[in-house]
Scaffold this active site. Structure first.
Site, mmCIF file in Angstrom:
data_model
loop_
_atom_site.group_PDB
_atom_site.id
_atom_site.type_symbol
_atom_site.label_atom_id
_atom_site.label_comp_id
_atom_site.label_asym_id
_atom_site.label_seq_id
_atom_site.Cartn_x
_atom_site.Cartn_y
_atom_site.Cartn_z
ATOM 1 N N HIS A 310 4.855 3.478 11.473
ATOM 2 C CA HIS A 310 3.602 4.175 11.823
ATOM 3 C C HIS A 310 3.113 4.935 10.601
ATOM 4 C CE1 HIS A 310 0.754 6.711 13.993
ATOM 5 N NE2 HIS A 310 0.839 5.821 14.966
ATOM 6 N N ASP A 368 3.879 0.626 20.724
ATOM 7 C CA ASP A 368 3.689 -0.789 21.073
ATOM 8 C C ASP A 368 4.984 -1.541 21.286
ATOM 9 O OD1 ASP A 368 1.088 -0.422 18.786
ATOM 10 O OD2 ASP A 368 0.815 -0.824 20.922
HETATM 11 C C1 SDX Z 1 -0.799 1.789 16.492
HETATM 12 O O1 SDX Z 1 -2.805 5.219 13.570
HETATM 13 C C2 SDX Z 1 -2.447 5.306 14.806
HETATM 14 O O2 SDX Z 1 -2.278 6.365 15.345
HETATM 15 C C3 SDX Z 1 -2.266 3.976 15.519
HETATM 16 C C4 SDX Z 1 -1.702 4.077 16.937
HETATM 17 C C5 SDX Z 1 -2.707 4.700 17.889
HETATM 18 O O3 SDX Z 1 -2.271 5.182 18.953
HETATM 19 O O4 SDX Z 1 -3.931 4.614 17.613
HETATM 20 O O5 SDX Z 1 -0.505 4.822 16.949
HETATM 21 C C6 SDX Z 1 -1.408 2.685 17.508
HETATM 22 O O6 SDX Z 1 -1.516 1.099 15.816
HETATM 23 C C7 SDX Z 1 0.706 1.837 16.268
HETATM 24 C C8 SDX Z 1 1.165 0.922 15.072
HETATM 25 C C9 SDX Z 1 1.232 -0.502 15.596
HETATM 26 N N1 SDX Z 1 1.446 -1.457 14.504
HETATM 27 C C10 SDX Z 1 2.626 -2.130 14.371
HETATM 28 O O7 SDX Z 1 3.620 -1.943 15.077
HETATM 29 C C11 SDX Z 1 2.594 -3.199 13.291
HETATM 30 C C12 SDX Z 1 3.863 -3.085 12.440
HETATM 31 N N2 SDX Z 1 3.784 -1.825 11.712
HETATM 32 C C13 SDX Z 1 3.277 -1.913 10.339
HETATM 33 O O8 SDX Z 1 2.320 -2.893 10.108
HETATM 34 C C14 SDX Z 1 3.030 -0.541 9.700
HETATM 35 O O9 SDX Z 1 4.121 0.225 9.980
HETATM 36 C C15 SDX Z 1 1.788 0.230 10.082
HETATM 37 C C16 SDX Z 1 0.547 -0.576 9.911
HETATM 38 C C17 SDX Z 1 1.868 0.708 11.488
HETATM 39 C C18 SDX Z 1 1.731 1.447 9.154
HETATM 40 O O10 SDX Z 1 1.461 0.988 7.900
HETATM 41 P P1 SDX Z 1 1.371 2.006 6.632
HETATM 42 O O11 SDX Z 1 1.366 3.409 7.041
HETATM 43 O O12 SDX Z 1 0.257 1.523 5.752
HETATM 44 O O13 SDX Z 1 2.742 1.824 5.975
HETATM 45 P P2 SDX Z 1 3.024 0.732 4.898
HETATM 46 O O14 SDX Z 1 2.479 -0.591 5.353
HETATM 47 O O15 SDX Z 1 2.617 1.265 3.581
HETATM 48 O O16 SDX Z 1 4.613 0.640 4.993
HETATM 49 C C19 SDX Z 1 5.400 1.521 4.240
HETATM 50 C C20 SDX Z 1 6.609 0.666 3.868
HETATM 51 C C21 SDX Z 1 6.226 -0.678 3.214
HETATM 52 O O17 SDX Z 1 7.283 -1.042 2.361
HETATM 53 P P3 SDX Z 1 7.083 -0.780 0.752
HETATM 54 O O18 SDX Z 1 5.799 -1.510 0.359
HETATM 55 O O19 SDX Z 1 6.935 0.731 0.625
HETATM 56 O O20 SDX Z 1 8.322 -1.327 0.136
HETATM 57 O O21 SDX Z 1 7.330 0.309 5.065
HETATM 58 C C22 SDX Z 1 7.303 -1.102 5.234
HETATM 59 C C23 SDX Z 1 6.184 -1.655 4.367
HETATM 60 O O22 SDX Z 1 6.501 -2.976 3.944
HETATM 61 N N3 SDX Z 1 7.010 -1.336 6.649
HETATM 62 C C24 SDX Z 1 7.613 -2.248 7.400
HETATM 63 C C25 SDX Z 1 7.047 -2.079 8.681
HETATM 64 N N4 SDX Z 1 6.138 -1.106 8.662
HETATM 65 C C26 SDX Z 1 6.111 -0.648 7.401
HETATM 66 N N5 SDX Z 1 8.564 -3.166 7.121
HETATM 67 C C27 SDX Z 1 8.942 -3.937 8.168
HETATM 68 N N6 SDX Z 1 8.469 -3.851 9.419
HETATM 69 C C28 SDX Z 1 7.519 -2.935 9.717
HETATM 70 N N7 SDX Z 1 7.049 -2.826 10.946
#
Ligand code: SDX
Length: 433
Positions: A310, A368
């Site tokens: 998140h 989720d």
């Molecule tokens: C919702 O914003 C909100 O409040 C949203 C929400 C709401 O109520 O409105 O809470 C609802 O959207 C919840 C989130 C649902 N999405 C997912 O479950 C999809 C999987 N999660 C990721 O795509 C990600 O965690 C996000 C999109 C939720 C957050 O992305 P960020 O904050 O941009 O973080 P990032 O992509 O920069 O990740 C940081 C690191 C990265 O690694 P590095 O590049 O630093 O090496 O963590 C890794 C990412 O690769 N990472 C993951 C991961 N999520 C982040 N690696 C594996 N699996 C994951 N799920």
């Protein structure tokens, strides 16, 4: 906005020296540096792709502490509201800032109940879609079309019209979502039943059939009502920011909410509940989990653990905890003993939370991760999951939309950029290229 006396010197690297900017303190959470004069003073922009360090507005609606895993709606903790309130009362709280008196509650519930029907001609929109259309594609189209039916509540500068538009949207979303579900099944639409409360009415519109008297389970209705509370609002997330930005141009509320629905659909946002369940089904059995964990950690593999991570929560999403409890309640009510998907989800969570990669990156289950198992057990196909999220989030979008319009400091949202394209160059005739 409380402008404090404290003035913070922000070191801005520019030829014309240092500049002072006001630091504004909120009630809770990080203070902000008011840089609205930065470009005028320095000729420079800030640069913050994804807005990881940017506050776009002042708000009194929802507070999130990502480090501690805290979520407050108008100051009330989400777990207290989920356990003791209901979705309509929570909607009133988010919209008005206070829990309603008994009279106010009854008036608000009656008003919502009396707006649940949609214009009869709106049904024609559904028949324009292919039967395999994704419900979110239908929701984007039909909600946007509402502005063609409700001209009398599109003047955003009239508080009365804003109130009517907001109540229409909150009241009609269950009907529109249920119609999308029925259309995908090839079953007749079911009209709203004013004898039922908000969530029971939605379940009835989804699962009743002309040939079959449908009795809504109070336990399932209560569980879904709790799920709607969890999804109602969440600060300045991507879809809420979309609604605010679309509304900042003066666009009508129906068009702005349709824009929010479109944004929510993305798998990184509200579409994650559908993607998370599809991922659990792809994993299938616990012995396959290590392979998927490996893929999630592989930088060259676009696969991510859906339902994990998140932007704000660097701790367990407090909604996920309530979601997991609700999941157990629903499975018990339905007599589902060993749901294989739940087994995989619990095992996946256990493994991930003990894996260095997830621990170091502070990746925890989000709202989720468990919602899909619960909704599938209730009889919803994965394609309806995000439509249910949109149904619930409409309350938050309407509350945030109203707050933005009433905020005197808000203007049309118009970010700038760091331009790295060509400097000016002269056009050459095709014969000369
Ligand atoms: C919702 O914003 C909100 O409040 C949203 C929400 C709401 O109520 O409105 O809470 C609802 O959207 C919840 C989130 C649902 N999405 C997912 O479950 C999809 C999987 N999660 C990721 O795509 C990600 O965690 C996000 C999109 C939720 C957050 O992305 P960020 O904050 O941009 O973080 P990032 O992509 O920069 O990740 C940081 C690191 C990265 O690694 P590095 O590049 O630093 O090496 O963590 C890794 C990412 O690769 N990472 C993951 C991961 N999520 C982040 N690696 C594996 N699996 C994951 N799920």
């Amino acid at each position: 906005m409380n402008k404090t006396e404290k003035v913070q010197v922000a070191k801005v690297d520019t030829t014309s020296g240092e500049y002072e900017f006001h630091v504004l303190d909120g009630t809770l959470g990080p203070s902000v540096i008011d840089i609205s004069s930065l470009y005028g003073d320095t000729g420079q922009f800030t640069y913050d792709p994804g807005f990881t360090s940017t506050a776009s507005c002042e708000s009194k609606i929802t507070y999130i502490d990502g480090e501690k895993g805290i979520l407050l709606y108008r100051g009330y903790p989400i777990d207290q509201l989920a356990e003791q309130s209901n979705f309509i009362e929570t909607a009133y709280l988010l919209l008005n800032g206070e829990l309603p008196s008994l009279n106010d509650y009854e008036e608000f519930e009656r008003a919502i109940t009396n707006h649940t029907m949609v214009h009869e001609q709106l049904r024609n929109f559904y028949y324009g879609f292919r039967s395999d259309a994704h419900p979110m594609a239908i929701m984007c189209g039909v909600v946007g079309a509402l502005s063609a039916f409700y001209h009398d509540s599109t003047d955003i500068n009239d508080p009365y019209q804003r109130m009517v538009a907001g109540r229409r949207l909150i009241a009609k979303m269950p009907t529109i979502a249920a119609m999308a579900f029925k259309f995908s099944l090839g079953q007749p639409f079911v009209y709203p039943d004013n004898e039922l409360d908000y969530t029971a009415n939605f379940l009835n519109m989804c699962f009743a059939l002309p040939a079959l008297k449908h009795k809504v389970s109070p336990t399932l209705a209560r569980a879904l009502d709790k799920i709607f509370i969890l999804h109602a609002d969440h600060e300045q997330n991507a879809s809420t920011s979309t609604v605010r930005l679309a509304s900042s141009s003066g666009a009508n509320p129906f068009a702005a909410i349709a824009a929010g629905i479109a944004c929510l659909w993305g798998p990184a946002h509200g579409g994650a509940n559908e993607a998370a369940l599809n991922m659990l089904m792809e994993i299938g059995t616990a012995d396959k989990i290590p392979e998927f964990i490996k893929r999630a950690k592989d930088k060259n593999d676009p696969f991510r653990l859906m339902g994990f991570g998140h932007r704000v929560y660097k701790n367990y999403d407090p909604r996920a905890k309530v979601m997991q409890q609700t999941c157990h309640e629903v499975l018990a009510e339905l007599g589902i003993k060993d749901d294989p998907l739940l087994e995989v989800a619990l095992e996946l969570e256990k493994i991930a939370l003990n894996d260095d990669y997830f621990v170091e990156k502070q990746l925890y289950p989000n709202i989720d991760f468990y919602s899909g198992i619960t909704l599938k057990a209730m009889g919803f196909p994965t394609t309806m999951f995000t439509a249910l999220f949109a149904l619930a989030r409409t309350v938050g979008w309407v509350a945030q939309w109203n707050e933005m319009i009433e905020d005197p400091s808000q203007r049309i949202g118009r970010p700038r950029q760091l331009y790295t394209g060509y400097a000016e160059r002269t056009y050459k005739k095709r014969s000369e290229r």
